[in-house]
Design a protein around this motif. Sequence first.
Motif, short mmCIF file in Angstrom:
data_model
loop_
_atom_site.label_atom_id
_atom_site.label_comp_id
_atom_site.label_asym_id
_atom_site.label_seq_id
_atom_site.Cartn_x
_atom_site.Cartn_y
_atom_site.Cartn_z
N THR A 93 0.84 -1.21 0.00
CA THR A 93 0.00 0.00 0.00
C THR A 93 0.87 1.25 0.00
OG1 THR A 93 -1.78 -1.12 1.19
CG2 THR A 93 -1.77 1.28 1.25
N GLY A 94 1.92 1.25 0.80
CA GLY A 94 2.82 2.40 0.85
C GLY A 94 3.52 2.63 -0.48
N VAL A 95 4.02 1.55 -1.08
CA VAL A 95 4.72 1.67 -2.37
C VAL A 95 3.75 2.15 -3.45
CG1 VAL A 95 5.93 0.40 -4.19
CG2 VAL A 95 6.45 -0.06 -1.79
N ALA A 96 2.54 1.55 -3.47
CA ALA A 96 1.55 1.93 -4.47
C ALA A 96 1.16 3.40 -4.32
CB ALA A 96 0.31 1.05 -4.34
N ASN A 97 0.98 3.86 -3.08
CA ASN A 97 0.61 5.25 -2.86
C ASN A 97 1.72 6.19 -3.29
OD1 ASN A 97 0.32 7.78 -0.78
ND2 ASN A 97 -1.67 6.91 -1.34
N THR A 98 2.97 5.80 -3.05
CA THR A 98 4.10 6.63 -3.49
C THR A 98 4.12 6.78 -5.00
OG1 THR A 98 5.44 5.94 -1.58
CG2 THR A 98 6.62 6.82 -3.49
N ILE A 99 3.93 5.67 -5.70
CA ILE A 99 3.89 5.72 -7.17
C ILE A 99 2.72 6.57 -7.63
CG2 ILE A 99 3.59 4.35 -9.26
CD1 ILE A 99 4.94 2.02 -7.77
N GLY A 100 1.55 6.35 -7.00
CA GLY A 100 0.36 7.11 -7.40
C GLY A 100 0.52 8.60 -7.19
N GLN A 101 1.11 9.00 -6.07
CA GLN A 101 1.29 10.42 -5.80
C GLN A 101 2.27 11.05 -6.78
OE1 GLN A 101 -0.34 12.49 -3.98
NE2 GLN A 101 -1.66 10.92 -3.09
N ARG A 102 3.27 10.29 -7.18
CA ARG A 102 4.21 10.82 -8.18
C ARG A 102 3.53 11.00 -9.53
NH1 ARG A 102 9.69 7.25 -6.79
NH2 ARG A 102 10.17 8.34 -4.81
N VAL A 103 2.67 10.05 -9.89
CA VAL A 103 1.91 10.19 -11.14
C VAL A 103 0.98 11.39 -11.05
CG1 VAL A 103 0.16 9.11 -12.61
CG2 VAL A 103 2.06 7.75 -11.72
N MET A 104 0.30 11.56 -9.91
CA MET A 104 -0.59 12.70 -9.72
C MET A 104 0.18 14.02 -9.80
SD MET A 104 -3.74 11.91 -9.50
CE MET A 104 -4.27 13.54 -8.97
N ASN A 105 1.35 14.06 -9.20
CA ASN A 105 2.17 15.27 -9.27
C ASN A 105 2.56 15.57 -10.71
OD1 ASN A 105 3.95 17.40 -7.99
ND2 ASN A 105 5.50 16.18 -9.03
N ASP A 106 2.97 14.54 -11.45
CA ASP A 106 3.31 14.74 -12.87
C ASP A 106 2.11 15.27 -13.65
OD1 ASP A 106 5.80 13.74 -12.29
OD2 ASP A 106 5.42 11.74 -13.11
N LEU A 107 0.93 14.74 -13.35
CA LEU A 107 -0.28 15.14 -14.06
C LEU A 107 -0.63 16.60 -13.74
CD1 LEU A 107 -2.37 13.93 -15.98
CD2 LEU A 107 -3.73 13.29 -14.00
N ARG A 108 -0.61 16.95 -12.45
CA ARG A 108 -0.92 18.34 -12.07
C ARG A 108 0.07 19.31 -12.69
NH1 ARG A 108 -2.30 16.11 -6.89
NH2 ARG A 108 -0.13 16.32 -6.27
N VAL A 109 1.35 19.00 -12.56
CA VAL A 109 2.39 19.89 -13.10
C VAL A 109 2.28 19.99 -14.61
CG1 VAL A 109 4.88 20.20 -13.41
CG2 VAL A 109 3.97 19.53 -11.17
N GLY A 110 1.99 18.85 -15.27
CA GLY A 110 1.86 18.85 -16.72
C GLY A 110 0.72 19.74 -17.20
N VAL A 111 -0.44 19.63 -16.52
CA VAL A 111 -1.59 20.46 -16.89
C VAL A 111 -1.29 21.94 -16.63
CG1 VAL A 111 -3.99 21.01 -16.30
CG2 VAL A 111 -3.29 18.63 -16.57
N TYR A 112 -0.69 22.24 -15.47
CA TYR A 112 -0.37 23.64 -15.14
C TYR A 112 0.62 24.22 -16.14
CZ TYR A 112 1.07 27.73 -12.45
OH TYR A 112 1.34 29.02 -12.06
N GLU A 113 1.67 23.47 -16.47
CA GLU A 113 2.67 23.98 -17.42
C GLU A 113 2.05 24.19 -18.79
OE1 GLU A 113 5.87 21.18 -17.32
OE2 GLU A 113 6.82 22.12 -15.57
N HIS A 114 1.16 23.26 -19.19
CA HIS A 114 0.54 23.42 -20.51
C HIS A 114 -0.37 24.64 -20.54
CE1 HIS A 114 -0.55 21.97 -24.49
NE2 HIS A 114 -1.81 22.26 -24.20
N LEU A 115 -1.10 24.86 -19.45
CA LEU A 115 -1.96 26.05 -19.39
C LEU A 115 -1.13 27.32 -19.39
CD1 LEU A 115 -4.65 24.83 -16.84
CD2 LEU A 115 -5.04 25.42 -19.24
#
Length: 586
Positions: free
Chosen positions: A89-111
């Motif tokens: 669960t800890g490893v999965a959450n770490t991976i998920g949060q990194r993906v979420m961070n990439d997604l948020r940053v990607g959308v913000y940078e594109h905007l």
Amino acid sequence: MCMTSLVEDAEHRVPLRRIVALFRPYRWAMAGLLGLIAVQAALGVAAPFFLREILDTALPHRDTVLLTLLAAGMIASSVGSGAMSVTTTGVANTIGQRVMNDLRVGVYEHLQRMSLAFYTRTRTGEVLSRVFNDIGGVDNVVNTTAATIAQNGITTLAIAVALLVMNWQLALLGLVTVPVFLLFTLRLGTKRRALARGRQTRLARLTTMVEESLSVAGVLLAKTMGGERELRERFARESAEISRLERESALAGRWQLASRRICLTCVPAIVYWITGMALAHGASPASLGTVVAFTSMLNRLVAPASALQSVGQNVSAATALFGRIFEVLDLPAEIADRPGAGELTVREGAVSLRGVSFRYGDDWTLRDIDLEIPAGSTTALVGATGSGKTTLAYLVARLYEPSEGSVLIDGVDVRDVTLASLAGAVGLVSQETYLFHASVRDNLRFAKPDATDEEIERAARAAHIHDTLAALPDGYDTVVGQRGYRFSGGEKQRMAIARILLRNPPILVLDEATSALDNRTERAVQAELDRLAAQRTTIAIAHRLSTVEHADQIVVLDRGRIVERGKHAELLALGGRYARLVRGSS
């Protein structure tokens, strides 16, 4: 000109492989996670085998040593499985949060890369909803879905193999019955996806309403126009519609899901009945220990099977949100760095506009503009409202792109240089000053992040705002408030001028930069701007014609065309459009 904007109600189809691609940078971490899950699954299926041996061997033979070892094995496998569950669960959450961070940053940078024209066509609330509501809506799916699919998929496979090893005849009953029940709710996906899309559209409207009506300007308008009740009623209607969609989404397929759980729970009862009947007739296909262990393991199959089905429904609903997110990422940036764009190095600062035309839609805002602005000179743009002054100046900063023609700095087309280097060369002070909800010091330092306190205060003195700022209770550490509303228009404009003085660009665009100042302050600030302009190329959009009398060149615009150009005295003597503007302003 490409009219890029967000489509509020349209569905943006996203292939599943594109969502899966979000995890590609973390494929090795995912591989490690799968290994941990496999170990957890193996530990999870060990206990029923220990149970079978206890019932069939240890207890009938009264072997206390074997009983102790088997019981210890059950305990160890259970503890090990639980510990691995926490780890995965800890490893999965770490991976998920990194993906979420990439997604948020990607959308913000594109905007951020979208043009100024995009934001004139798109509601701020819609943009905010894509960044917060939509990305927030897939947070749980991204954080838990990949791990849940892997964990429950491997667990289901491990249990299926264990059932076959334990007793293949009984396993056929369970492995045939369970998939039939799982197919019972496949049709729920389309309905949940439609509900999720409708919910996000309503959330975008609600976000827009909150952003507009609860801003300082919105509250001021509502209170002075007596529109507070109307806004409350509008908000209540939108909120009620969101509640309705949430309720429908929560109840969608509940009877099917409940029936599925009932059926899955009934399978062990069927196994007991079949084996019991066979045992009663002396033809049982399995021992008592096998039956008990088998049903115990079959019960373990219900949880991962149900979880996989629920994940499928959640992913189906989240697909609508991913569609809205990828719609943002798929928007083409109207103004972007060309391949191979170089760094702009301003040698002199001469600006040229050659055959420039521009339009937002069908009507031309500027047409056939040919203009030379010599290095180190001051060119004033004057004309009636809507004549194209601001648009022309924004073309130099490449906030807009010419529909025809080109803009050059020192003979280099601004489209051939990077936007970052162009932003460092062209400084803009607009009529509408924007300040962040931060301290005065941070707002000024935004122009030059490495500026010292002494440099900040020197720029503030030059803009005639230092004494005002120093007299505040917290001085330069005073928080300016949302959009700087705790300061007057003139104070905000002087801070904007201080900010550009701190940045010190070689080319300066002043878009009615002193329009909010009183006459006395305007003369003092204008004197400082004149001193600043003497060292660089300046384009000044005039609000008060008295401020451009000493410009090296005055360009008169009318309906998007240059109709006159020259010095103040020459244009007055001409008796044309400029002379009429001067007489009209006096």
